[in-house]
Each structure stands twice: as structure tokens, then as C-alpha cells.
Design an enzyme around this catalytic site. Structure first.
Site, PDB file in Angstrom:
ATOM      1  CE  LYS A  22     -12.406 -60.885 104.788  1.00  0.00           C
ATOM      2  NZ  LYS A  22     -12.071 -59.711 103.889  1.00  0.00           N
ATOM      3  CG  ASN A  23      -9.929 -57.731 106.456  1.00  0.00           C
ATOM      4  OD1 ASN A  23     -10.113 -58.610 105.623  1.00  0.00           O
ATOM      5  ND2 ASN A  23     -11.254 -56.671 106.337  1.00  0.00           N
ATOM      6  NE  ARG A 100      -9.599 -55.223  95.968  1.00  0.00           N
ATOM      7  CZ  ARG A 100      -9.145 -54.605  94.804  1.00  0.00           C
ATOM      8  NH1 ARG A 100      -9.911 -54.616  93.619  1.00  0.00           N
ATOM      9  NH2 ARG A 100      -8.328 -53.687  95.122  1.00  0.00           N
ATOM     10  CB  CYS A 124     -14.568 -55.752  94.092  1.00  0.00           C
ATOM     11  SG  CYS A 124     -14.644 -54.869  95.603  1.00  0.00           S
ATOM     12  NE  ARG A 129     -11.600 -53.010  97.493  1.00  0.00           N
ATOM     13  CZ  ARG A 129     -11.643 -54.080  98.374  1.00  0.00           C
ATOM     14  NH1 ARG A 129     -12.627 -55.177  98.262  1.00  0.00           N
ATOM     15  NH2 ARG A 129     -10.930 -54.380  99.531  1.00  0.00           N
ATOM     16  N   PRO A 130      -8.785 -48.815  93.789  1.00  0.00           N
ATOM     17  CG  PRO A 130      -8.354 -46.499  93.489  1.00  0.00           C
ATOM     18  CD  PRO A 130      -9.382 -47.402  93.992  1.00  0.00           C
ATOM     19  CG  ASP A 132      -4.111 -44.596  93.405  1.00  0.00           C
ATOM     20  OD1 ASP A 132      -5.018 -45.568  93.908  1.00  0.00           O
ATOM     21  OD2 ASP A 132      -4.169 -43.415  93.754  1.00  0.00           O
ATOM     22  CG  ASP A 314     -15.065 -53.837 106.783  1.00  0.00           C
ATOM     23  OD1 ASP A 314     -15.309 -53.355 105.612  1.00  0.00           O
ATOM     24  OD2 ASP A 314     -13.759 -54.263 106.855  1.00  0.00           O
ATOM     25  CB  ILE A 336     -14.646 -46.186 103.647  1.00  0.00           C
ATOM     26  CG1 ILE A 336     -14.304 -45.691 105.058  1.00  0.00           C
ATOM     27  CG2 ILE A 336     -13.235 -46.939 103.280  1.00  0.00           C
ATOM     28  CD1 ILE A 336     -13.195 -44.762 105.340  1.00  0.00           C
ATOM     29  NE  ARG A 407     -13.919 -62.772  99.897  1.00  0.00           N
ATOM     30  CZ  ARG A 407     -14.402 -61.531  99.834  1.00  0.00           C
ATOM     31  NH1 ARG A 407     -15.384 -61.011  99.288  1.00  0.00           N
ATOM     32  NH2 ARG A 407     -13.406 -60.546 100.474  1.00  0.00           N
TER      33      ARG A 407
END
Ligand code: EPZ
Length: 430
Positions: A22-23, A100, A124, A129-130, A132, A314, A336, A407
Site C-alpha cells: 500500500k505505502n 491522507r 488522525c 501528522r503535520p 510542515d 507499522d 515515531i 484500507r
């Protein structure tokens, strides 16, 4: 909303085919926005995150066709993307709030079309979860960025230009975004403290096939020489290391033996080492990993999540499920995400003994047994941890909010049933 019902107690044995990651797939899909030529992605997992992202890209004018084919005897899907007539440079709130990772459109659109408007995703369940780092890096590349009505409005009227960027954190998302943006920037971009996850290496491989000039693959310093345009390409999405790690624990926790077909051991070095230290057998073959928990006593072990090649955040929740029934104590430190212990209260409702210290550490003291319960989690990996607990709990476990699992875990019930789990989806009535 659908639920998953599990009757615990079955030992899982057999083979599980590991899907495309997925990622990795999410940024690869967005790389299609960098070229007007065709991009073909094979081994794309059938997941709701991919469906959402495809919908956003279609809304923007990307033409997408799907093809189902067979790969090593398993059904797989490929998508062909053609972004030669992009007419919409706005990613609206309704798409972004569901998905996201739609922030991956930022870099490609700004680089190719010099303008993008993107609804800010907000926090979330696992943290604030910025983004920047994504935005300040694009500014360093010459973009003007404003926040208006919840949207990031970014312009680069003269195109993006190469820059020397030092990330304050080795962010996976920012590395992907800035890599994509830099491929079409004017001049050379150097990223220091880049993330090194295998999913990033997969993206670099695709971008280089498309004609990008990226050096430093697999390291924390990436150098990208911008080119005028990119061409079409074909790419096979790499196997999902987190899905593989999740099913490895399914074998260990049920004291079964599962061969993870297509799993890549080199991407799972830390998790496999921890499994071995916990007493589980691990054998690596040419195209699989065999995880053997038969007749093994699981022993507690400490885990500290970190950037790749450290232990992946994860897989933290899934390992914690295994620790709940290990002999002795395990210390889990999450470095993290600031809020990634949502599975803990639910595991405790099933009889686990876990104490959270501060927001980053949890002590798990192994218990003899878990018992089934109705549970739910607000995050994908936490939901899988509850499935794992359900597989060994006495009686029935109902995992609610299955949309989180949809998901990120392709054909979850099918894969678990194939190795002997007593699991079924209860469809929502509406
Ligand atoms: C990716 O998220 C993954 N998602 C996550 O997987 C994974 O947990 C994470 O990387 C870490 O490995 C996708 O690939 C779609 P980051 P990402 O940017 O890119 C901070 C799953 O379960 N940060 O590497 O969003 C951030 O708050 C998901 O599949 C900033 O401060 O993660 C976090 O503490 C969940 N500013 C840390 O960096 C920024 O601009 C790492 O985040 C960006 C990030």
C-alpha cells in the site's frame, strides 16, 4: 458497518501470498501526474486507499483503466494512468479527509503545472501528522505557499528550482513528495536526512525508469538533477513488508507455520530478528519467508520503533498482540507517532496485562490466555492487532470498524481462511 467475527483457537498453517505494498503504491500512483505519457502499475493491491486515490486522480482528469491478470497463480490488478489532460489542480477536502496520502499530488502537480491547491489533511488517530516539512521544502524550491480557508495554495510561476534541503525528520511522505517535485525542477536538488524505507526506493526506481536522474537510492542523501519532462513507464509494485510482518505474527501467535510467498526478508530484518529472539522459527527461501511457531514457547522481548532500517512503527501493534501471551515482560517504545497505543485498552479488555507509561512506552506482561470480546480500533495496524488477539482468544471476538482493515489488508478474510482461521465478515445491514 461491516464487522469481522473470529472464533479463536485454530492453528494457522499453509501459504499466504503477499500483496503489493500500500505505502509504495500510493506515491507510485501519484507519480503518474508527472508525465503526459502512459504509466502502467502492476501488482497494485485491491484496497480502499487505492480506490480513493484513483478517484481523486480521475477527478483531476487522469484517465485510469484497470486490468485484472494472474501472477504466480494469484489474481492481481494493474492500472494504466494517462495524465495528458489534467484540468483540475485542486484536491478538495472531501477526498483528502478520506485519504491522507492524497498529499502526494502536491509535489507532482506543483512541479509540472506550477500551481496546486490542496485541502490540509488535519490530524488522525495516531497523531497530529503535520506536513510542515513537505511545505517548507517546496518553499525552499521557490514555491509561494499560502494557507487559505483550510487549503494549501502553492504557486511556482517560474517553475520549481533545485535546492539543498535538510529534513528535520526523516519523513517518508516528505521524501516522496520532494523527490517527485525535484524530478522536474530546474537544477539540482539535494535532500539530506531523507527517509530510506523500501517504499521510497521503489519510487526512485519508477522515477528513474521515467527518465528522472536520481542518485543515492537507499541512502539518506538523495541528489536529483531536474529534467524537462518525464516519459511513461511500467512498474511492478514491491511486496508489502508490513502485510508480511502481520501474517508472520499470525503464524507465531497461533503456533502454526505459514509460508509468506513473495515476502522480502531484506525489508524485514528487524522484525524477523525480534521474532527469532521471541523463540519463533524463521527460514528465508528464494521467494518466501517461512515462519514457524509450532511447539515454540514465545518469550517476551523489547521493541523500539524507529526510522527504517529500524523496527517499523507499522508493526508495533501486531507485535504487542504477540507479547500479550509471551512468557515474561516486553517493553514497547513508540518513537515515531505520539498516539499509537489505541490497541492497548482493547487488548486489555481481552485479558492482556499492559501498562502505558507516558505516551511512548508500554510494558506488556504475558498472560496465559486471552478471551474473546467485541473490540474496535481507530487505526489500521491496531485493528490487525485485534484480529491477531482474536485468533487465539477463547470464544468469539468481533472486530468492529472493518473499514480500517480494508484500507490496508487485501483479501484479509480470504487469506486467513486459507490457512485455517475461523473468520468471517458480517456485512452491515444497510
Ligand atoms: C508513512 O506516513 C506511512 N504512510 C505510515 O504508515 C508510517 O507509519 C510512517 O510513514 C512512518 O513509517 C504512508 O506511507 C502512506 P512520516 P507518513 O512523514 O509519511 C513527523 C500505515 O499504517 N512529520 O514519515 O505520514 C510525523 O508527525 C501508516 O500504513 C512532521 O513532523 O509519516 C511523524 O512523527 C500509518 N512533519 C514522523 O515525522 C512533516 O511534515 C514520521 O512521519 C511530516 C512528518
Amino acid at each position: 458497518m461491516d464487522k469481522i467475527k473470529i472464533i479463536g483457537g485454530n492453528q494457522l498453517n499453509g501459504k499466504i501470498y503477499i500483496s503489493g505494498a500500500k505505502n509504495a503504491a500510493l506515491p507510485l500512483v501519484c507519480a503518474s501526474l508527472l508525465t503526459e505519457e502512459e504509466l502502467i502499475l502492476k501488482n497494485v493491491p485491491q484496497l480502499s486507499d487505492i480506490t480513493f486515490l484513483n478517484k481523486l486522480l480521475e477527478f483531476m482528469g487522469n484517465k485510469i483503466t484497470k486490468n485484472v491478470y494472474e501472477e504466480n497463480g494469484y489474481e492481481a490488478q494493474s492500472f494504466t494512468y494517462k495524465a495528458n489532460e489534467i484540468k483540475e489542480l485542486v484536491a478538495p477536502y472531501d477526498f483528502v479527509r478520506k485519504m491522507r496520502a492524497s498529499y502526494y499530488v502536491l509535489g507532482p502537480l506543483l512541479a509540472r503545472f506550477r500551481h496546486v491547491e490542496f485541502s490540509l489533511p488535519g490530524g488522525c488517530a495516531i497523531g497530529a501528522r503535520p506536513i510542515d516539512i513537505h511545505l517548507s521544502s517546496l518553499e525552499q524550491m521557490g514555491a509561494n505557499i499560502e494557507i487559505k480557508n483550510g487549503y494549501v495554495v502553492a504557486d511556482a510561476p517560474n517553475g520549481l528550482k533545485g535546492a539543498h534541503i535538510i529534513f528535520s525528520k526523516a519523513s517518508v511522505g516528505a521524501t516522496c513528495n520532494i523527490l517527485m517535485a525535484a524530478t522536474l525542477a530546474n537544477g539540482i536538488t539535494k535532500i539530506e536526512n531523507a527517509a530510506k524505507e523500501p517504499e521510497i526506493t521503489d519510487l526512485i526506481d519508477l522515477l528513474n525508469k521515467m527518465g528522472a536522474k536520481i542518485q543515492g537510492r537507499g541512502t539518506s542523501i538523495l541528489t536529483i538533477e531536474g529534467v524537462q519532462s518525464l516519459k511513461g513507464a511500467q512498474h511492478h509494485v514491491l511486496a508489502d513488508r508490513i502485510e508480511a510482518g502481520s501474517y508472520a505474527i499470525a503464524a507465531a501467535i497461533t503456533k502454526g507455520r505459514i509460508e509468506l510467498i513473495n515476502a522480502r526478508a531484506e525489508h524485514l530484518q528487524q522484525p524477523l530478528r525480534v521474532l527469532e529472539k521471541m523463540g519463533v522459527g524463521v527460514e528465508v527461501t528464494e521467494n518466501s519467508i517461512i515462519v514457524d511457531g509450532t511447539n515454540k514457547t514465545i518469550i517476551g522481548e523489547d521493541v523500539y520503533t524507529d526510522y527504517y532500517p529500524g523496527f517499523p512503527t507499522d508493526l508495533q501493534a501486531q507485535f504487542m498482540a504477540l507479547m500479550t501471551v509471551a512468557e515474561g515482560a516486553s517493553l514497547v517504545t513508540e518513537s515515531i507517532w505520539e498516539n499509537r497505543f489505541m490497541h492497548v485498552p482493547e487488548l486489555c479488555r481481552m485479558g492482556a496485562n499492559i501498562n502505558i507509561h507516558g505516551h511512548a512506552s508500554a510494558i506488556v506482561r504475558g498472560v496465559k490466555k486471552l478471551s474473546g470480546a467485541p473490540v474496535m480500533a481507530t487505526d489500521l495496524r491496531a485493528s490487525f492487532a485485534l484480529i491477531l488477539a482474536g485468533l487465539i482468544a477463547d470464544g468469539e471476538t468481533i472486530v468492529n470498524r472493518v473499514y480500517h482493515l480494508d484500507r490496508g489488508y487485501e483479501k484479509l478474510e480470504e487469506k486467513l481462511k486459507a490457512v485455517g482461521a475461523n473468520v468471517e465478515r458480517i456485512k452491515a445491514e444497510d
